[in-house]
Design an enzyme around this catalytic site. Structure first.
Site, PDB file in Angstrom:
ATOM      1  N   ASP A  99     -47.789  34.920  83.810  1.00  0.00           N
ATOM      2  CA  ASP A  99     -48.104  33.831  82.879  1.00  0.00           C
ATOM      3  C   ASP A  99     -48.454  32.543  83.608  1.00  0.00           C
ATOM      4  O   ASP A  99     -49.143  31.683  83.078  1.00  0.00           O
ATOM      5  CB  ASP A  99     -46.933  33.598  81.923  1.00  0.00           C
ATOM      6  CG  ASP A  99     -46.896  34.713  80.900  1.00  0.00           C
ATOM      7  OD1 ASP A  99     -46.404  35.809  81.226  1.00  0.00           O
ATOM      8  OD2 ASP A  99     -47.429  34.506  79.794  1.00  0.00           O
ATOM      9  N   GLY A 118     -49.785  37.096  75.438  1.00  0.00           N
ATOM     10  CA  GLY A 118     -50.356  37.510  76.720  1.00  0.00           C
ATOM     11  C   GLY A 118     -51.189  36.342  77.237  1.00  0.00           C
ATOM     12  O   GLY A 118     -52.000  35.779  76.490  1.00  0.00           O
TER      13      GLY A 118
HETATM   14  O1  MRU Z   1     -44.358  36.585  75.469  1.00  0.00           O
HETATM   15  P1  MRU Z   1     -45.641  37.310  75.776  1.00  0.00           P
HETATM   16  O2  MRU Z   1     -45.762  38.623  75.115  1.00  0.00           O
HETATM   17  O3  MRU Z   1     -46.850  36.423  75.576  1.00  0.00           O
HETATM   18  O4  MRU Z   1     -45.540  37.573  77.346  1.00  0.00           O
HETATM   19  C1  MRU Z   1     -46.622  38.186  77.975  1.00  0.00           C
HETATM   20  C2  MRU Z   1     -46.369  38.523  79.385  1.00  0.00           C
HETATM   21  O5  MRU Z   1     -45.368  38.174  79.970  1.00  0.00           O
HETATM   22  C3  MRU Z   1     -47.473  39.230  80.094  1.00  0.00           C
HETATM   23  O6  MRU Z   1     -46.953  40.094  81.050  1.00  0.00           O
HETATM   24  C4  MRU Z   1     -48.354  38.193  80.789  1.00  0.00           C
HETATM   25  O7  MRU Z   1     -48.812  37.244  79.872  1.00  0.00           O
HETATM   26  C5  MRU Z   1     -49.488  38.797  81.479  1.00  0.00           C
HETATM   27  S1  MRU Z   1     -50.691  39.351  80.330  1.00  0.00           S
HETATM   28  C6  MRU Z   1     -52.001  39.994  81.111  1.00  0.00           C
END
Ligand code: MRU
Length: 345
Positions: A234, A49
């Site tokens: 992200d 996240g």
């Molecule tokens: O691969 P991840 O689990 O790190 O991806 C996370 C996401 O895509 C979330 O939606 C994003 O980081 C927003 S978190 C508030």
């Protein structure tokens, strides 16, 4: 509320992470005192996240400084190890941002870097509270509804941030105002952050929801079962293009067809003004095995290769609103190539 990333001084300086790969079946914690372990935790998504990665990155600099002292690293080695943390995953800008924010303070010692890192963590929690309120206000005003049904993708809750959550923060705020209808949580293939993590947080918070296969989302939207889609991000570029977990753009396309808002919620630390357009975002491609195996069992025939981009980019013209703690912009109706810069000051 669970904390994804926490600093502990006892029994030694360390980052405590909840191991998100073990959820929801087990609440297991990882105590990180070495750079290798932090990089590994980031890459296998024990911590994940975008804003939580920012917290892990800034506190990771403190971990590296303590390890350098114990093991007698010179400056060059220390900087190389910090770069390994900074570059452990490429798409979430918050990771590099968290490292870069505290790095200039290294000459003042690890206590000062820790103070700064903890300030960033606190500010992230505050930003989420604020954007939760702004997002709920925007949705209620735009839809004119008393109760809003939501579809969400991946996990944007406390687990993905320093506290509260981004998209999840808006959902929580609507719940607190007693203006939330049913939540549809996409399971989020291939690593199931929606089914494992978002549903876990919704269950803990007593929020009524269903988990649906990612393939159901567009149909749920077109059938009129939801009033709004809310995701996190992200990396958001200067023109409002938004990278988020793979599958997000499918929701945006369906929302545009259905005429309902597609909302991206993120702290301003996720905005990358130096990157002009979504095409310039580096998309992490993960191990093919994450796609061709499920729960340790091979699901595709031997020899079949997986294609595993971890993120997609939703073009700004499909994004009804980007909600940050500094305010809301509306990229779909505002073609300014620098519209995010307006929130910068
Ligand atoms: O691969 P991840 O689990 O790190 O991806 C996370 C996401 O895509 C979330 O939606 C994003 O980081 C927003 S978190 C508030």
């Amino acid at each position: 509320m669970v904390l994804a990333v926490e600093w502990r001084d006892d029994p030694q300086p360390m980052i405590r992470l909840i191991d998100q790969t073990a959820l929801p079946s087990e609440e297991r914690y990882l105590d990180i005192v070495e750079v290798d372990d932090l990089v590994e935790a980031i890459q296998r998504l024990a911590v994940r996240g975008a804003p939580a990665l920012g917290a892990a990155g800034s506190l990771g600099v403190v971990v590296a400084m303590h390890q350098a002292e114990r093991e007698g690293w010179d400056q060059a080695r220390l900087q190389t190890e910090i770069d390994r943390i900074r570059n452990a995953r490429p798409t979430a800008v918050n990771l590099a941002w968290g490292v870069d924010e505290v790095r200039p303070a290294m000459s003042h010692g690890s206590d000062e870097v820790l103070r700064l890192a903890q300030k960033l963590v606190t500010e992230d929690g505050e930003a989420n509270r604020m954007l939760g309120r702004l997002g709920a206000d925007w949705i209620l005003e735009r839809t004119g509804l008393d109760r809003v049904r939501v579809v969400t993708h991946c996990n944007t809750g406390a687990l993905a941030t320093s506290a509260w959550g981004t998209g999840y923060g808006i959902i929580h705020e609507l719940h607190d105002r007693d203006q939330l209808g049913l939540v549809y949580a996409d399971e989020t293939r291939p690593l199931l952050q929606g089914a494992r993590l978002t549903s876990w947080e919704l269950t803990q918070d007593g929020i009524e929801h269903v988990v649906q296969a990612d393939g159901a989302a567009a149909s749920t939207i077109l059938r009129g079962l939801v009033d709004v889609a809310i995701t996190g991000a992200d990396r958001i570029t200067a023109n409002g293009d938004a990278a988020n977990k793979i599958g997000s753009v499918s929701l945006a396309l369906a929302c545009a067809r259905a005429g309902i808002p597609f909302i991206v919620a993120a702290p301003f630390s996720t905005v990358d003004l130096a990157t002009k357009r979504g095409e310039d975002i580096v998309i992490e491609e993960r191990d093919s095995d994450e796609v061709v195996f499920f729960g340790g069992v091979r699901t595709a025939p031997l020899g079949a290769r997986g294609f595993n981009p971890a993120f997609d980019v939703t073009p700004h013209d499909l994004v009804s609103a980007i909600v940050t703690e500094r305010g809301v912009v509306e990229p779909a109706t505002d073609p300014d190539p620098e519209l995010l810069a307006r929130l910068a000051s």
